[in-house]
Design a protein around this motif. Structure first.
Motif, PDB file in Angstrom:
ATOM      1  N   SER A 243     -40.252  50.319  73.837  1.00 22.03           N
ATOM      2  CA  SER A 243     -41.704  50.104  73.707  1.00 22.03           C
ATOM      3  C   SER A 243     -42.414  51.448  73.702  1.00 22.03           C
ATOM      4  O   SER A 243     -42.012  52.381  74.402  1.00 22.03           O
TER       5      SER A 243
ATOM      6  N   VAL B  82     -46.589  45.828  79.655  1.00 19.91           N
ATOM      7  CA  VAL B  82     -45.373  45.731  78.867  1.00 19.91           C
ATOM      8  C   VAL B  82     -44.256  45.402  79.836  1.00 19.91           C
ATOM      9  O   VAL B  82     -44.018  46.136  80.786  1.00 19.91           O
TER      10      VAL B  82
ATOM     11  N   ALA C 200     -41.297  47.279  70.371  1.00 17.78           N
ATOM     12  CA  ALA C 200     -42.742  47.069  70.267  1.00 17.78           C
ATOM     13  C   ALA C 200     -43.454  48.412  70.230  1.00 17.78           C
ATOM     14  O   ALA C 200     -43.144  49.308  71.006  1.00 17.78           O
TER      15      ALA C 200
ATOM     16  N   ALA D  88     -39.032  53.405  77.238  1.00 15.74           N
ATOM     17  CA  ALA D  88     -40.441  53.034  77.253  1.00 15.74           C
ATOM     18  C   ALA D  88     -41.312  54.278  77.354  1.00 15.74           C
ATOM     19  O   ALA D  88     -41.020  55.183  78.124  1.00 15.74           O
TER      20      ALA D  88
ATOM     21  N   HIS E  31     -40.433  44.738  80.331  1.00 16.07           N
ATOM     22  CA  HIS E  31     -39.069  44.825  79.804  1.00 16.07           C
ATOM     23  C   HIS E  31     -38.180  43.936  80.670  1.00 16.07           C
ATOM     24  O   HIS E  31     -37.795  44.313  81.766  1.00 16.07           O
TER      25      HIS E  31
END
Lengths: 421, 484
Positions: free
Chosen positions: A295, A286, A266, A326, A288
């Motif tokens: 992300s 977000v 994403a 991330a 995970h």
């Protein structure tokens, strides 16, 4: 609260004899009453934003079954697969496409809608309210393996008398396995409008599917804008989003992304500009939940005199989400004496083998850079403009459809124009 | 076979008993459990305090009663029954109290010896002046005369109240008012003793001032109050180090530390905290709920906090700086290590008020086993703070699969000339790096030490030398057996 109750009751009358819908709505309103509107002093997520600004006591009820006034409706744009939406209802569209189905209204397919909605947990009172008063739900389904050649545009415009109304819309988007699609959300509204626009998007992306999602918000400068987007990513799916916010005097974006399929990716970028009297708040979550997902977030904003921007990002990395990569970044440029920026990039990490970083910067324009441009004969106004433009364009995603990129640049220019006297 | 042996030895290491876990058997004069105005009056009577302190205590107590225990930190611990705590515990004294080291109870001296605290001659050799706090009453204070010559006042809080009431009255509660928070109010009501330090104008304190705190009696909360004032142009480095004996029952420590730096003054405050953290099942351990704050009152003043947090079942503290003077600087360097079931929620606040103020935050969190380690910090730049600058860096290291590392920065900017940067990263103690070092002939302990040293270097280099060595040792010892 009183005005919201009236709105809810008005809606209920119009549901007529659709018992399922009535029950659903009653259930959600109960939930809303229990949760109430988020309190700034009790809830850290709302520390910088007073939601009561979006729900004044004199908010009036906009009939569900009132046909939107299409007199001011813009023309359909053939560059897109265009869907026009006013007051949560589709008023016009210019395509019929194999593999793409569009539905709306107090539809019979309530079972599947309710089922879809039940997958998303309600986080706060505003979300419960959105569902309680949503009668007209727009659904957009892209069948498996469908590759849509042009961007689909959801065009939200103002289609009622000028009043202080609550305009509520709820959109469900499902992208099937292996499908690929670009969606542009366009929000406009008249300058004089004092409406509260409350939008909810529920997006599910199936295995190996890809969705590019651009949101451009340029509603009237007296409207309040609330946006909840909840996105679920399945195995190896890809989601790329870009959000450009510049309209409305009060805006709150809540984006929750759940990465529940391994290998999903994403990217979420945003550019925003605030001017005097504007309050703009971006919240992202977000989550995970599974291993090996990626992300990335990049939020860039310019805040000028009298404006206030808020960023609150939270990345969760759950216990078994090893191999996560991330990143989260919020950069702010300040261009005024009375500007205020509040930023909270947060992380909660419960897995050890991960790569995770975040950052935030706040600052003015570097005087050295201005000096350099001045020394090259560029007037100060233009120098500021050039630097501001470079700053914002940094967030534009390269992989977007050229048509969308062009549209983004156009809007950015309009946004930047406000900074040059 | 060999592998089996290795795991066994690391298990043994992991269970290694708390090094400082012993109880000194000294007769203590205890209060009954509970807290009321009577208890506070009694406390004031015993300590023979002037009226302004008594009034301050009572005001704080009345305010405290209106407060509720804060819950926002998402810490997980059984509710504290404040009426079941004992609010004063002092070693039984000879009528006049000890005047020199010789008069101090030999058993207490033995305790300090086992802790390795340099006292008396040892202190002189080590170049450290120690104001050792044994439970709540200060004992022998060394280097007093040397400091007195320079006009430096370094004594216990009770002594300061007695001898320098004007200074105490002027500065007490100026940085951390009793209305600040729940634990600050509690501390203001019942603070037992602590340290007081005043550095007069243009004096550079030649020694690192040091206080060792040690919680000894079972069931007593320790409510220390420290006040450090550096007058114009003065500078001081202050060390605080803590160890506590092993206990089954949780103990509360709610201290308040106030620092005030006048024009061009500089205060450096370093802490190594290694209180008992509970056993491997998360039972027992100290609750460390501390309010620490410094005020850079004058222009060009400087306050620096350095902390190594390696103990306590729960740590909840945010040493902060209020940067009021123009060109003042605030710094925060922290290493927080959690293992077993420890919980740490720590960070800082940098409030920029003056122009050209500068702050720097370096925070390193290491979590192992089942622990939770959170950084929570605030950087606030007010409209008056032109050209303020902040740099924050928060790095976390995870050791093992069951721990977590959280970061909650709050950045609030109200001035366009501000420059603020925040960055954070997370990584794990890398097995490959360990393997590499071991293949080069370093044993596991040395390898971990080296990697930790690298990770925490930015903070350790801010510590006074003797602390720095101690800190590395401490972290190594704590992490033994956690890395696999």
């Amino acid at each position: 609260m009183e005005s919201l109750k009236k709105i809810y009751e008005g809606n209920r009358r119009e549901f007529g004899n659709i018992a399922r819908l009535k029950n659903f709505s009653a259930e959600k309103f109960q939930e809303f009453e229990a949760l109430g509107l988020p309190n700034r002093f009790k809830n850290d997520d709302w520390k910088y934003t007073n939601i009561n600004r979006a729900f004044p006591e004199d908010l009036s009820y906009l009939g569900l079954s009132d046909t939107p006034d299409t007199a001011n409706a813009p023309e359909l744009d053939s560059r897109y697969y265009d869907i026009h939406i006013a007051n949560g209802v589709i008023t016009n569209l210019n395509f019929k496409l194999d593999g793409v189905s569009v539905g709306h209204g107090l539809s019979e397919s309530w079972d599947s809608i309710e089922q879809s909605l039940s997958r998303y947990k309600i986080k706060n009172g505003v979300e419960a309210l959105s569902q309680a008063i949503a009668g007209n739900i727009v659904t957009l389904k892209v069948d498996p393996a469908t590759i849509v050649d042009k961007p689909i545009r959801l065009f939200f415009y103002h289609g009622h008398q000028l009043e202080k109304s609550l305009v509520n819309s709820l959109v469900l988007i499902e992208v099937g396995r292996n499908a690929e699609v670009s969606i542009l959300e366009d929000h406009i509204g008249p300058v004089e409008s004092k409406d509260t626009l409350n939008h909810s998007f529920f997006i599910s992306i199936d295995d190996n599917a890809s969705l590019n999602h651009v949101k451009i918000q340029n509603t009237g400068s007296q409207t309040s804008f609330i946006d909840h987007s909840k996105i679920t990513l399945n195995r190896h799916s890809r989601y790329k989003a870009y959000n450009l916010a510049r309209g409305s005097h009060f805006a709150r974006y809540e984006l929750s992304m759940l990465l529940q399929g391994e290998g999903s990716e994403a990217t979420f970028n945003a550019a925003y500009t605030t001017v005097e009297g504007q309050h703009l708040d971006h919240h992202t979550i977000v989550d995970h939940a599974v291993p090996n997902c990626v992300s990335q977030q990049l939020y860039k904003g310019i805040t000028s005199d009298g404006g206030r921007s808020v960023f609150n990002g939270k990345v969760f990395i759950r216990k078994n989400a090893v191999g996560t990569d991330a990143s989260q970044m919020n950069k702010n440029l300040l261009l005024g004496d009375q500007a205020e920026v509040d930023t909270k990039p947060q992380m909660e990490i419960d897995a050890d083998d991960v790569k995770c970083g975040h950052g935030a910067t706040v600052g003015g324009i570097d005087p050295d850079q201005i000096f350099y441009l001045l020394s090259r004969g560029v007037p100060k106004d233009r120098a500021i403009m050039m630097l501001a433009r470079g700053f914002l364009r940094d967030a534009t995603l390269d992989s977007l459809d050229p048509l969308l990129k062009e549209r983004i640049n156009e809007e950015l220019e309009h946004g930047l124009a406000a900074y040059v006297q | 076979m060999e592998i089996e042996m290795m795991t066994e030895s690391s298990e043994v290491l992991k269970r290694r008993d708390y090094k400082y876990g012993f109880v000194t058997d000294v007769e203590t004069e205890d209060f009954p459990e509970g807290l009321s105005e009577d208890i506070i009056n009694h406390l004031s009577d015993i300590k023979n305090e002037p009226d302004f302190i008594r009034e301050y205590r009572l005001k704080a107590f009345r305010y405290w009663q209106t407060l509720e225990e804060p819950e926002w930190a998402q810490l997980n611990y059984p509710k504290i029954d404040f009426q079941a705590l004992r609010y004063y515990s002092a070693p039984k004294q000879n009528t006049d109290g000890p005047k020199s080291m010789d008069e101090v109870d030999p058993e207490i001296l033995e305790t300090f010896k086992r802790l390795g605290i340099p006292l008396g001659e040892q202190a002189r050799l080590a170049g450290v002046a120690v104001d050792a706090v044994f439970d709540s009453v200060s004992l022998g204070t060394s280097h007093q005369e040397e400091l007195e010559e320079l006009g430096i006042i370094f004594c216990s809080f009770s002594e300061a109240v007695e001898k320098h009431p004007e200074l105490v009255k002027k500065y007490l509660g100026k940085v951390v008012p009793y209305k600040d928070n729940f634990y600050a109010a509690l501390n203001a009501a019942v603070f037992s003793d602590g340290s007081f330090c005043y550095i007069p104008k243009n004096v550079k304190c030649p020694l690192d001032l040091s206080t060792y705190f040690r919680i000894n009696s079972a069931g007593t909360g320790q409510f220390e109050r420290t006040l450090v004032i550096a007058d114009e142009g003065a500078s001081v480095s202050y060390l605080e180090g803590c160890t506590a004996p092993q206990r089954d029952e949780n103990q509360l420590h709610a201290a308040v530390v106030e620092l005030i730096a006048m024009e061009r003054a500089s205060i450096k405050y370093s802490t190594v905290q290694n209180w008992y953290a509970g056993n491997e099942n998360g039972e027992g351990g100290i609750y460390n709920f501390v309010t620490k704050r410094g005020l850079c009152a004058g222009n060009h003043s400087h306050i620096s906090w350095t902390q190594v947090e390696a103990g306590s079942a729960i740590t909840w503290k945010y040493p902060s700086c209020i940067l009021k003077g123009d060109y003042s600087r605030g710094e925060f360097y922290s290493v927080a290590l959690t293992n077993d079931h420890m919980q740490a929620d720590t960070g800082t606040k940098m409030i920029h008020i003056g122009k050209h103020t500068n702050s720097k935050i370096i925070s390193k969190g290491i979590s192992a086993d089942h622990s939770v380690n959170a950084y929570r910090g605030q950087v606030k730049i007010l409209p008056s703070a032109d050209h303020a600058r902040n740099y924050s860096q928060c790095d976390s290291m995870l050791v093992g699969k069951n721990c977590s590392a959280d970061t909650y920065p709050f950045i609030e900017i109200q001035n366009k000339t501000a420059t603020v940067e925040h960055e954070a990263t997370t990584s794990k103690l890398n097995a490959d790096q360990l393997f590499y070092l071991e293949s080069r002939g370093l044993d596991e302990e040395e390898a971990i030490g080296l990697l930790l040293n690298g990770f925490c270097k930015d903070v350790f280099k801010e510590l006074p030398l003797e602390f720095s060595v101690e800190a590395v040792k401490l972290l190594e010892m704590k992490l033994e057996g956690s890395v696999g």
